[in-house]
Design an enzyme around this catalytic site. Structure first.
Site, mmCIF file in Angstrom:
data_model
loop_
_atom_site.group_PDB
_atom_site.id
_atom_site.type_symbol
_atom_site.label_atom_id
_atom_site.label_comp_id
_atom_site.label_asym_id
_atom_site.label_seq_id
_atom_site.Cartn_x
_atom_site.Cartn_y
_atom_site.Cartn_z
ATOM 1 N N GLU A 59 -0.022 -8.380 -5.059
ATOM 2 C CA GLU A 59 0.585 -9.523 -5.741
ATOM 3 C C GLU A 59 -0.260 -10.013 -6.906
ATOM 4 O OE1 GLU A 59 -0.029 -9.309 -2.456
ATOM 5 O OE2 GLU A 59 1.996 -8.994 -1.672
ATOM 6 N N PHE A 71 3.262 -15.203 -0.498
ATOM 7 C CA PHE A 71 2.392 -14.193 -1.106
ATOM 8 C C PHE A 71 2.208 -14.413 -2.608
ATOM 9 C CE2 PHE A 71 4.495 -11.580 2.392
ATOM 10 C CZ PHE A 71 3.544 -11.964 3.318
#
Lengths: 312, 279
Positions: free
Chosen positions: A55, A80
């Protein structure tokens, strides 16, 4: 009542943008099916990048794409992206004011059985504090599509929060959607319920039940949490004299806090806040969790009655 | 296009850039001379001979991009930018002061010509990759360079980005590692070892060039080799000396983030220019 998850609206919005705006690109972190970016990927594979389970790198890559003139939509679960990649959003994206759009899927406790790790309850607090960030929480799938398209039309960072579960579609195609401009869903003069996201449907139900008791509740759809429509809040405070906020998010630092900041400065009226009360979630069905954590129409109605009791 | 400078001319510029670094940090009373000095021979040839850029037109769409990932070495970047004409050299002494365009760590909103804002380590290579992908999508041929520190490679995001560049075959990306083997808490190998570094990048499917990062002809040759690579990103691992060119700063971790005082500045300038002084 038609039921549809807001993430579907995101997927549809991206498809429309794919058709109308060649600069729009989409990035995902191995959740394309779940976040609905798969729809865009299938139509526009050359403008879709799966970044794998990375991410932080996804945010940085999106920043580079934005610097190169593209309009990237990065997408993964809210926990996330808003949590894990927060510093990348802060320092690389927001500080430079880059035109990166962030789609945070699976917001709220209604994610259900996956449990607390996957139930994002902090994105409002985390994103609202960043200078220049726009933060939108659509109430249903129709609004989610409009919000996604609108996000591409503004220059600068923007976070969009979506939910996993199918929820009632109660806004209409013809309803206006302007970033930063709240929509009043129901008129009322005794108390105002300000909410964002799918919980707005519960707020509307609460409004109906309050009416049965002779209480006229105004219900405001605060789809944009930043920039916040202060005018609508202050008008509601002046005209109804009591406010209830409702959100599927931590109360601390959430919509409730944002509304309270405006009120204490300009028009202090009693406020009650419905939301997650400083705790993590757990596994369960969305219904069971909403019941346990107090996110139903009944809870909003009771908060309205409490705040009316405090009203001078 | 840039005019071709001789190695001797580049060496003279390196001396001026070193002097700028110590002057800027001394004037500011803070800043990061050590890692700035170790990167001088990487950035001077890049900005003066390699980059296809137009300092008078910093938003020229076809320009090559340089992303400074280790944002704390702003002084070396500001110096080469000033000396290639992005802004007046006199402005260098505003570094870190209130109202300056030369923020303590670079802010692209403050200064035209900066390609990113940085200061939180490990993020630049991802940005470089995104720019490289944008170039591909837009049919542009510019190249993207990204300077990282060796300690910075302890950040996990660097390796996420390393995978991305290789996966998308970004041969227009050239990463630079300033391998001076010192970070704030001591030797990199003692704090958290990054070796074997060349093998790491190779195993991530990068083309690896290892050089003496203070040898200008090796640096120039490495840039040429990187440009000729097809289908793979290139990393230039430059072995350098932290604080290079200032005797008392060389190989001393304490000069990572400390400014010289007045007397130290004089000694530093003497080290840099020698007895004969500046050109």
């Amino acid at each position: 009542m038609k039921m549809k998850p807001t993430r579907d609206g995101y997927g549809e919005g991206l498809l429309e943008l794919g058709r109308t705006n060649p600069d729009v690109v989409v990035l995902d972190a191995d959740l394309a099916k779940s976040t609905r970016t798969e729809w865009f990927m299938k139509q526009y594979p050359e403008r879709f990048f799966d970044m794998g389970i990375a991410e932080q790198d996804m945010l940085g890559t999106a920043a580079g794409l934005a610097l190169g003139g593209k309009i990237p939509f990065v997408t993964t679960y809210g926990v996330f992206v808003a949590g894990r990649a927060w510093d990348q959003i802060r320092t690389t994206v927001a500080y430079a004011g880059l035109n990166v759009k962030i789609g945070g899927a699976h917001g709220g406790i209604s994610v259900g059985p996956d449990g607390a790790t996957h139930q994002a309850l902090e994105e409002i607090a985390l994103m609202r504090v960043l200078p220049g960030m726009t933060l939108i929480i659509p109430a249903d799938a129709v609004e989610a599509k409009k919000a996604t398209i609108a996000a591409a039309g503004i220059n600068g960072p923007c976070y969009l929060r979506f939910a996993r579960e199918a929820t009632p579609v109660f806004t209409r195609e013809e309803d206006p959607f302007v970033i930063g401009k709240a929509n009043t869903l129901r008129e009322g003069s005794d108390v105002t319920i300000i909410a964002c996201g799918p919980i707005l449907y519960e707020a509307l139900l609460a409004g109906e039940r309050l009416q049965e008791k002779g209480i006229e509740a105004r219900v405001i759809n605060m789809h944009t949490v930043k920039p916040l429509d202060e005018e609508a809040i202050l008008k509601a405070a002046s005209e109804t004299g009591a406010i209830v906020t409702a959100e599927e998010h931590q109360i601390m630092g959430g919509l409730g806090g944002a509304v309270a900041e405006v009120l204490v400065k300009h028009k202090p009226v009693p406020v009650e806040m419905v939301g997650i009360n400083d705790t993590f979630g757990e596994s369960g069905t969305p219904e069971e969790l909403a019941e346990k954590y107090g996110l139903r129409a009944r809870d909003i109605m009771q908060a309205a009655e409490r705040v009316l009791g405090r009203k001078k | 296009m840039q005019k071709t400078l001789s190695i001797e001319e580049l060496k003279d510029i390196c001396r001026d850039v070193r002097a700028d670094i110590v002057r800027m940090t001394a004037e500011a009373g803070s800043g990061h001379p050590g890692g700035s000095l170790s990167s001088v021979e990487l950035l001077v040839p890049l900005y003066f001979s390699v980059l296809n850029h137009r300092p008078s037109q910093p938003d020229w769409p076809e320009r090559d991009r340089f992303i400074l990932s280790k944002g704390h070495v702003g002084p070396v970047l500001y110096s080469v930018m000033a000396r290639t004409g992005y802004f007046p050299v006199e402005e260098l002494l505003t570094f870190r002061k209130m109202g300056s365009r030369l923020q303590g760590h670079p802010s692209m909103k403050a200064l035209p010509g900066l390609e990113s804002s940085s200061g939180s380590l490990g993020q630049g290579l991802s940005i470089a990759n995104g720019l490289a992908l944008a170039a591909r999508l837009n049919g542009r041929s510019f190249r993207v360079y990204c300077l990282m520190g060796d300690g910075e490679l302890q950040e996990g995001q660097v390796w996420e980005a390393a995978m991305t560049a290789a996966h998308y075959k970004l041969d227009n990306v050239c990463a630079l590692v300033d391998y001076n083997n010192l970070q704030i808490d001591g030797k990199v190998e003692d704090v958290k070892n990054i070796a074997p570094l060349s093998a790491k990048w190779q195993s991530f499917n990068w083309h690896v060039i290892e050089i003496d990062g203070h040898d200008l002809s090796q640096v120039l040759k490495a840039y040429r080799e990187a440009k000729s690579q097809k289908g793979k990103p290139t990393v230039i691992i430059a072995h350098t000396i932290k604080g290079k060119g200032v005797s008392f700063m060389e190989n001393a971790a304490e000069w990572h983030g400390k400014a010289p005082n007045k007397a130290e500045l004089e000694r530093a300038l003497q080290d840099i220019y020698g007895e004969e002084g500046p050109r």
